[in-house]
Design an enzyme around this catalytic site. Structure first.
Site, PDB file in Angstrom:
ATOM      1  N   SER A 598       0.850  -1.190   0.000  1.00 35.22           N
ATOM      2  CA  SER A 598       0.000   0.000   0.000  1.00 35.22           C
ATOM      3  C   SER A 598       0.887   1.240   0.000  1.00 35.22           C
ATOM      4  CB  SER A 598      -0.954  -0.026   1.196  1.00 35.22           C
ATOM      5  OG  SER A 598      -1.959   0.936   1.054  1.00 35.22           O
ATOM      6  N   HIS A 714      -7.973  -5.147  -0.907  1.00 37.89           N
ATOM      7  CA  HIS A 714      -6.701  -4.495  -0.632  1.00 37.89           C
ATOM      8  C   HIS A 714      -5.719  -5.436   0.045  1.00 37.89           C
ATOM      9  CE1 HIS A 714      -4.089  -1.096  -0.487  1.00 37.89           C
ATOM     10  NE2 HIS A 714      -4.064  -1.032   0.824  1.00 37.89           N
TER      11      HIS A 714
END
Length: 743
Positions: A598, A714
């Site tokens: 991320s 994610h």
């Protein structure tokens, strides 16, 4: 209860269009696969004119790769499929892959894991996944049963059975149940792991979804109970009520039996906000308050007290914008501030990082700011890890130099009092659950070589007693944990942990994996990873975790030191740690790998382009890599307070251009092997970030592997088996590039 900022921080950490397809995209995909294969064999050909032209166009700001932003576009998915085939073929053909996969899966699916719980109505609730329950079980037990070696679990919902019956890849996202009976709940379920999820009302007595009950289609947003027949809702179903970040900015009051379209608007923010979220804060005696959080930026919010009926008006709370509510303890709203604050002109100024409190009942009755009380002010090397309230105690994790401590706070006529509870040394401490209806609470403690142990807090909050423990998953013989410091470019001391066998690393350099995050005030504390230990440490690797700026290890100032145009400090910090590892003889540049996800994926992308000479392998997971367009994709607009506003501030745009990995690849420079991982279902950080850099580096003939999981959100994994596959791919890649060929 969970605060909105927890959701936003998750979006930032463990941090969450029209196609412009080139006519020859299919041909390019085939040609690129061949060039990357040559690179892995040490036969990188000089980039041809077409590839150089592509790179030059990207650097000049041309949007040549915009077609990769079409999440499920035919050409984009064809590119991903071709890259997956090549990458999986290369990594899964390695005999180590299957061994690593099986050893990881054994840890992930083990029934010996700690079943962490939450307390609800005196019962302990747990969500559980294992080899036979890939989607998971929502279940409950009693405290007495939980404290035995073999608890008797009452399965309330079998998510695997539901997924099979409905033909959906359901991923559990949690439940919100109405106190004090907890008979009605809103269950949040994601199809495939995306942040957008459906919300459905559940009847605990009948153990079924309520026919004709509250149900919301897949969306980003949240709900909060007012009473059994009324919800506060915020959804992104209507584009006219959705922010540029993809979150809702309107809160509505929805009454049972009425269409959702007729729900009454009770608060409206602005499309320029990050989002607006409703929440319910409840005291032990049942008194509750309804609030709306208007996040104007990722770190700046306005809080509004909402009426519990249809007639009242919202009341703005005059708190600082950089504030984080922590708990409601008795009548006191406990909150921390991320900026210096002077509530009354000429009055006392409270320092950044302080934890304060105020009377919630006074605030609700008058609408005026009550007297402020100081709960705790952290020191220079301290940070607050979180608070949780029981009926009579306020528990807090306070970290000292990134090592955890547990404190208990109480309040009497003399104000706030505190004392420390003894915890295991050199571990990370976290509050697992606390019941505000009783004094029941559990905390966990773990270290890099110390498996997680769950402790029950005594009723008087003076001591801990072991309740559950995780088995030891890897051999720690000869391994030690050290905390060292590196000096960054501006002289700042950067702490890092090194887990290694000093007899080996002191005798000769060895393969080393460096991990960091560096953003959104997210702290990285010591933790036990059975998979990392098995797959890396047991195979002779050294593991290093760097507590670089951008995180929250030393409070808000540590984070804010690296915001926007100061972000190079974060990258200098990691470079300093990497250089120290090489200079101290722990490793060599050819044996040093760096990994992050991320925001950490951006970090490793910057390492790839700024210091390719320093690393032997780079892994970038669900990353941000196109910093010229990050704010236009999915939730990207919500992160501009962290990275900068490229469309509004020329200085910030120029800086972002200078660090953007996609825009800083030099076709004539040598780069280490790169492994990019993302997910088609990630609706937080757009998969186009990884796709674009994969396309470019492959076109230039660089040594690059790319894997796009078609499920998983994610986390890039919707279930434990997908997680085992991802881990095995990553560690196989690291072994091939950092361990093979060792002298």
């Amino acid at each position: 209860m969970k605060m909105y900022k927890a959701a936003l921080m998750a979006a930032g950490s463990g941090l969450l269009l029209a196609a412009c397809e080139p006519a020859n995209s299919g041909d390019v995909i085939v040609n690129q696969s061949a060039s990357a294969s040559d690179a892995r064999d040490g036969q990188r050909a000089s980039p041809d004119a077409e590839s150089r032209a592509l790179n030059a166009a990207i650097q000049s700001g041309s949007e040549e790769l915009l077609w990769l932003e079409e999440v499920e576009g035919e050409a984009a998915l064809a590119f991903a499929a071709a890259q997956n085939e090549r990458s999986l073929g290369h990594l899964q053909a390695d005999p180590r892959y299957q061994q690593l996969h099986d050893r990881a899966l054994e840890v992930l699916e083990s029934t010996d894991r700690i079943p962490f719980v939450g307390v609800r109505g005196g019962e302990l609730w747990n969500f559980w996944q294992d080899a036979n329950n890939t989607h998971g079980l929502w279940r409950r037990t009693t405290l007495e049963s939980y404290e035995t070696d073999a608890p008797e679990w009452d399965v309330v919902l079998d998510l695997d059975a539901l997924a099979d019956a409905e033909g959906r890849n359901w991923v559990w996202r949690g439940s919100s149940c109405l106190s004090p009976d907890y008979n009605r709940c809103i269950l949040t379920l994601s199809d495939g792991g995306s942040d957008a999820a459906v919300r459905r009302e559940w009847d605990m007595e009948t153990r079924s979804f309520v026919e004709g009950g509250f149900e919301i289609d897949a969306t980003k947003g949240s709900t909060a109970w007012i009473d059994e027949d009324t919800l506060l809702i915020a959804t992104a179903l209507d584009p006219a009520e959705t922010t540029t970040s993809g979150y809702p900015f309107v809160v509505k009051r929805w009454t049972r039996g009425t269409p959702i379209e007729e729900a009454q608007v009770v608060f409206t923010g602005a499309a320029s906000d990050v989002g607006v979220w409703p929440a319910r804060y409840q005291q032990a005696d049942g008194t509750f308050y309804l609030l709306a959080t208007q996040a104007e930026t990722f770190f700046e919010s306005v809080y509004w007290l909402l009426p519990d009926n249809a007639q009242g008006e919202p009341i703005r709370l005059t708190l600082p914008r950089r504030v984080s509510p922590q708990a409601l303890f008795g009548d006191q709203l406990v909150f921390s501030i991320e900026e210096d604050w002077t509530p009354v002109e000429g009055g006392e100024t409270y320092p950044q990082g302080a934890v304060l409190s105020l009377s919630m009942s006074e605030l609700a009755a008058t609408g005026e700011l009550p007297a402020i009380e100081t709960v705790f002010v952290p020191g220079e090397r301290q940070s607050v890890g979180g608070f949780a309230a029981t009926a009579n105690h306020l528990l807090a994790v306070i970290d000292e130099n990134v090592v955890g401590g547990l404190w208990v706070f109480t309040r009497d006529e003399n104000g706030w009092q505190r004392r420390q509870i003894e915890t295991p040394e050199n571990t990370s401490v976290s509050i697992t659950t606390a019941d505000d209806q009783s004094d029941l609470a559990f905390v966990s403690a773990q270290g890099y070589l110390t498996p997680n142990t769950l402790y029950r807090v005594s009723a008087d909050a003076t001591s801990l007693s072991p309740a559950k423990s995780m088995p030891s998953w890897f051999d720690t013989t000869g391994l030690e944990v050290e905390q060292r410091e590196a000096v960054s470019a501006d002289g700042t001391r950067i702490p890092y942990f090194i887990i290694h066998n000093p007899e080996r690393s002191g005798a000769e350099p060895g393969p080393t994996l460096l991990y960091a995050y560096g953003g959104f005030q997210v702290s990285l504390n010591p933790s036990y990873s059975g998979t990392m230990g098995r797959l890396w440490l047991e195979n002779g690797g050294t593991y290093v975790l760097a507590n670089i700026r951008g995180g929250g290890e030393f409070g808000p100032a540590w984070h804010q030191a690296g915001l926007t145009t100061n972000r190079q400090r974060i990258y200098d910090d990691l470079i300093a740690v990497a250089e120290a590892l090489v200079e101290d003889g722990v490793t060599t540049t050819g044996q040093l790998g760096v990994m992050g996800g991320s925001n950490g994926g951006l970090l490793t992308g910057v390492m790839y382009t700024q210091r390719p000479d320093l690393f032997g392998a780079v892994i970038s997971q669900v990353p941000l890599l196109d910093m010229m367009r990050f704010h236009t994709m999915l939730a990207g607009a919500s992160w501009q307070a962290e990275y900068g506003f490229p469309d509004e501030n020329p200085e910030e745009r120029d800086f972002l251009r200078s660090i953007s990995p996609l825009h800083n690849v030099n076709p004539d420079r040598e780069y280490p092997p790169l492994f990019l991982l993302t997910s088609t279902k990630d609706d937080r950080v757009h998969p186009a970030h990884a796709r674009k850099l994969a396309y470019l580096t492959d076109a230039l003939g660089l040594d690059m592997l790319y894997y796009e999981n078609m499920e998983g959100g994610h986390s890039a994994a919707a279930n434990l088996r997908e997680t085992a596959n991802r881990l095995a791919l990553e560690y196989t890649f690291l072994m091939q590039n950092l361990m093979d060929g060792e002298e």
